[in-house]
Design an enzyme around this catalytic site. Structure first.
Site, PDB file in Angstrom:
ATOM      1  N   LYS A  41       0.835  -1.206   0.000  1.00  0.00           N
ATOM      2  CA  LYS A  41       0.000   0.000   0.000  1.00  0.00           C
ATOM      3  C   LYS A  41       0.868   1.254   0.000  1.00  0.00           C
ATOM      4  O   LYS A  41       2.077   1.189   0.256  1.00  0.00           O
ATOM      5  CB  LYS A  41      -0.918   0.003   1.220  1.00  0.00           C
ATOM      6  N   ARG A 135     -10.657   0.947  14.410  1.00  0.00           N
ATOM      7  CA  ARG A 135     -10.453   1.646  13.141  1.00  0.00           C
ATOM      8  C   ARG A 135     -11.449   1.121  12.103  1.00  0.00           C
ATOM      9  O   ARG A 135     -12.468   1.735  11.858  1.00  0.00           O
ATOM     10  CB  ARG A 135      -9.001   1.485  12.666  1.00  0.00           C
ATOM     11  N   TYR A 256      18.306  28.980  10.489  1.00  0.00           N
ATOM     12  CA  TYR A 256      17.171  29.667  11.103  1.00  0.00           C
ATOM     13  C   TYR A 256      17.154  29.454  12.615  1.00  0.00           C
ATOM     14  O   TYR A 256      17.405  28.353  13.108  1.00  0.00           O
ATOM     15  CB  TYR A 256      15.861  29.139  10.518  1.00  0.00           C
ATOM     16  N   MET A 304      13.825  23.911   4.024  1.00  0.00           N
ATOM     17  CA  MET A 304      12.976  23.244   3.042  1.00  0.00           C
ATOM     18  C   MET A 304      13.789  22.461   2.013  1.00  0.00           C
ATOM     19  O   MET A 304      13.461  21.327   1.666  1.00  0.00           O
ATOM     20  CB  MET A 304      12.082  24.258   2.325  1.00  0.00           C
TER      21      MET A 304
END
Length: 388
Positions: A41, A135, A256, A304
């Protein structure tokens, strides 16, 4: 006009022979009387559905589980003829596609069961029963009511399955609780074949194996049960390119948030990989990468598309612009990267599979994600067109 594009700078290397070896390892563990089904999957956990399925079939696998009908039709359009079971999709809506493509629906609720049993033609199906995951699956009371109504005598399931919630923790009481619930439910449906264990569950012992195990993450080298020594082969590696290198003084901030400051005059390399490619943001300041065997720490935040690496102790010829940076290897695996970031290995693997260009160790390559792989479909067999 742009006529060519340079090769991808971030590559996910996938060893199909290692996937095959892991399939054989699980097969040997459970023994010849237990069927090993492969869970492919989510695009084979990000590694490429069609390529991985083909390798598993070559290794002796005869049953594949996919996440939805889209994936099942992609396999069929790629000439994969093995048995394919669909974990979750609407049989009531797409029943004809199941029948015409020889697919097996996993029935998760009463609506789907009614659609199966109300069909004019018999349809093989697997029945999912709820035992503690809360579930998908029919509850015990629903199964008993349908049993008393005779529905399973008219249309019995080929397999009854459930899914363990805590199989990664061998001593968790939930495992035995779910085993007992599964046994009580399945006793109503004898002599149907039974399946309870997935990857981590195979290590819980033979009583959890029943007739079939459904193995996903273990095929891809993930040792979610923490077995030592690890019997599974690593399947993936990740390589990126160095884009730049610079000298900085002591006490300079990096990245950052200035989460790292140099403790000495340092040389820093910038590599073209970031959280866009699936590298966890939370691994900042926690892992090391390799340049031709030399280890170097990642410093500062993961951006990123970039990371910064302290290469002060790496020969400059090995870490200049254009050189390879190795982030995952046999020595530092997906499990290790996930642990450093405090996330699940399956999350890391599937994100890398989407964000990086795939390269198989047989020399072939594939784009990440389904759109690139749909080129394998023959004319008129695009699953997106079939399903609308």
């Amino acid at each position: 006009m742009l006529t060519s594009v340079r090769p991808a700078d971030v590559v996910l290397e996938i060893d199909l022979s290692a996937i095959q070896a892991n399939f054989q390892t699980i097969s040997a563990l459970v023994g010849p009387q237990v069927r090993v089904a492969a869970v492919v999957k989510s695009d084979a956990y990000g590694l490429g559905l069609v390529k991985v399925a083909g390798a598993l079939i070559d290794a002796g696998c005869d049953l594949l589980f996919v996440g939805n009908l889209h994936e099942a039709l992609l396999l069929r359009s790629s000439h994969i003829s093995a048995a394919v079971a669909v974990f979750c999709d609407e049989f009531a809506r797409y029943g004809e596609h199941y029948r015409s493509n020889g697919l097996i629906p996993v029935v998760n609720n009463s609506v789907e069961l009614d659609a199966i049993c109300g069909a004019r033609e018999p349809q093989a199906y697997f029945l999912n029963v709820e035992t503690g995951l809360s579930r998908l699956g029919l509850a015990f009371d629903d199964v008993r009511r349908r049993y008393l109504g005779g529905i399973f005598k008219r249309r019995p399931p080929s397999v009854v399955l459930s899914h363990l919630a805590c199989s990664e923790r061998a001593g968790d009481a939930m495992n035995l609780l779910q085993w007992n619930r599964f046994r009580a439910t399945s006793d109503l449906l004898k002599p149907t074949l039974l399946s309870l264990a997935a990857s981590a569950g195979v290590w819980l012992g033979k009583r959890y194996h029943f007739d079939m195990v459904r193995v996903g993450s273990a095929l891809y080298g993930l040792n979610s049960a923490g077995i030592r020594p690890n019997p599974l082969k690593p399947v993936v590696g990740v390589k990126a390119k160095t884009l730049d290198a610079r000298n900085v003084a002591r006490s300079e901030a990096v990245g950052y948030g200035a989460t790292f400051r140099t403790g000495r005059a340092s040389r820093l390399a910038i590599a073209g990989i970031g959280y866009k490619h699936g590298l966890p943001w939370a691994c900042a300041n926690k892992i090391s990468v390799r340049f031709a065997g030399y280890s170097a720490p990642l410093v500062g935040r993961v951006s990123m598309e970039y990371i910064t690496i302290d290469v002060t102790d790496v020969p400059e010829a090995l870490c200049g612009p254009g050189t390879n940076v190795e982030l995952l290897s046999d020595d530092f695996t997906v499990d290790d990267l996930a642990a450093s970031a405090g996330v699940h290995p399956q999350e890391v693997l599937t994100r890398l599979g989407v964000g990086c260009a795939r390269q198989y160790l047989d020399g072939s390559s594939a784009s990440a994600g389904f759109p690139g792989n749909l080129t394998n479909a023959g004319p008129g067999h695009d699953p997106r067109a079939i399903l609308g």
